[in-house]
Design a protein around this motif. Structure first.
Motif: not given
Length: 329
Positions: A205-223
């Motif tokens: 998973v890759e998420a990027s923004s110059v002036s906005g926020s990054i929001n991640y909700i949920g499980k982080i998978a092993n490996y």
């Protein structure tokens, strides 16, 4: 009626359908027929060009939807004095209309390229949408998606496979995605808007923004491998308490975590702080980077709020999050 055009053609179940749109609201839906149906209201006449045939019955495996006759439209530009001037746009074969509808087999692949279009695609195998302007909404795409718009929001939900989403001045929302194969990824990039992800099944998973926020909700998978970056926005995660990751962070604001951090190494270089360590045993990798923003990690209590409704208005997409106002030029 003179301003309504409709046409259909029998095709292969896994047909590739391409369309070039001048302007209009585009709705593409998968159905349980080996047939492509095109409907245009208030615009050009519609026709098909069979690019390739295949299979035992030599059915069309590549169909291009084309517009004939009235396929031009007027846009408004501004001259040096600031007054509006009409400019005629369009290209041979492009489709224009108030409403453009396509029904395609559920195993079809769809390619949409448009100048100005509100584009919705539902229940197909694969899709690639490129808009110069307008929102993109993708739902139930079974085996991969690409979406790019220069002025508009991108939403994808209940879909699987490899996914790439990009917008210049809008927000991106990804909800309930899944991985079909090892190596499937989700990449989201916005220049002036926020990126929000919930219930993501891909491990890359890759998420990027110059002036906005990054929001991640949920499980982080092993490996798994997760990379989040924003030049001026906040990076916020709500993840499970049993998360197991090694992390690196570079930030100019603050860093806070409700989950215990182990093996901490911290270094200050000018206005930037570098931080590394682990959460749990450290089976996956987390990377954060923000120049002026902060990084916040919270415990995931329940995967709420859920996305509701369609792409408009965008405030209804993800209640509880404040999206960055769209940049105007």
């Amino acid at each position: 009626a003179d301003d309504i055009s409709e046409k259909s053609i029998l095709t292969h179940p896994k047909v590739y359908v391409s369309i070039n749109v001048c302007k209009g609201n585009v709705n593409i839906n998968g159905w349980n027929r080996n047939e492509v149906r095109a409907f245009v209201d208030g615009g050009s006449k519609v026709d098909f060009k069979v690019r390739e045939r295949g299979g035992d019955e030599q059915l069309p495996v590549w169909v291009e939807v084309i517009g004939t006759g009235k396929n031009e439209f007027t846009v408004r530009n501004r001259n040096r004095s600031g007054s509006g001037v009409g400019v005629v746009g369009g290209s041979p074969g492009c489709v224009s209309g108030e409403t453009i509808e396509l029904d395609v087999p559920i195993n079809a692949s769809v390619k949409v390229k448009s100048l100005v279009s509100e584009t919705t695609v539902d229940t197909v195998r694969w899709v690639d949408v490129e808009n110069s302007g307008g929102n993109i909404f993708l739902n139930r795409i079974s085996n991969g998606a690409k979406a790019q718009t220069y002025r508009g929001n991108v939403t994808i939900k209940e879909s699987g496979g490899k996914m790439t989403m990009e917008t210049t001045s809008g927000d991106i929302v990804a909800y309930k995605t899944e991985s079909n194969d090892i190596g499937d990824f989700l990449k989201a990039k916005s220049q002036g808007g926020s990126v929000t992800m919930q219930s993501i099944g891909q491990r890359d998973v890759e998420a990027s923004s110059v002036s906005g926020s990054i929001n991640y909700i949920g499980k982080i998978a092993n490996y798994g491998k997760y990379t989040f970056s924003s030049s001026y926005g906040v990076i916020g995660l709500a993840i499970a308490t049993d998360t197991s990751c090694r992390f690196t962070a570079s930030y100019g604001g603050g860093f806070s975590s409700e989950l215990p951090l182990l093996d901490i190494r911290k270094e200050r270089l000018g206005d930037t702080t570098s931080l590394s360590g682990r959460i749990g045993e450290g089976n996956c990798t987390l990377s954060f980077k923000t120049f002026n923003g902060s990084i916040i990690i919270k415990k995931l209590l329940k995967e709420k709020p859920e996305i509701a409704g369609n792409i408009l208005p965008r405030e209804n997409l993800f209640p509880g999050f404040k999206f960055t106002p769209k940049i105007t030029q």
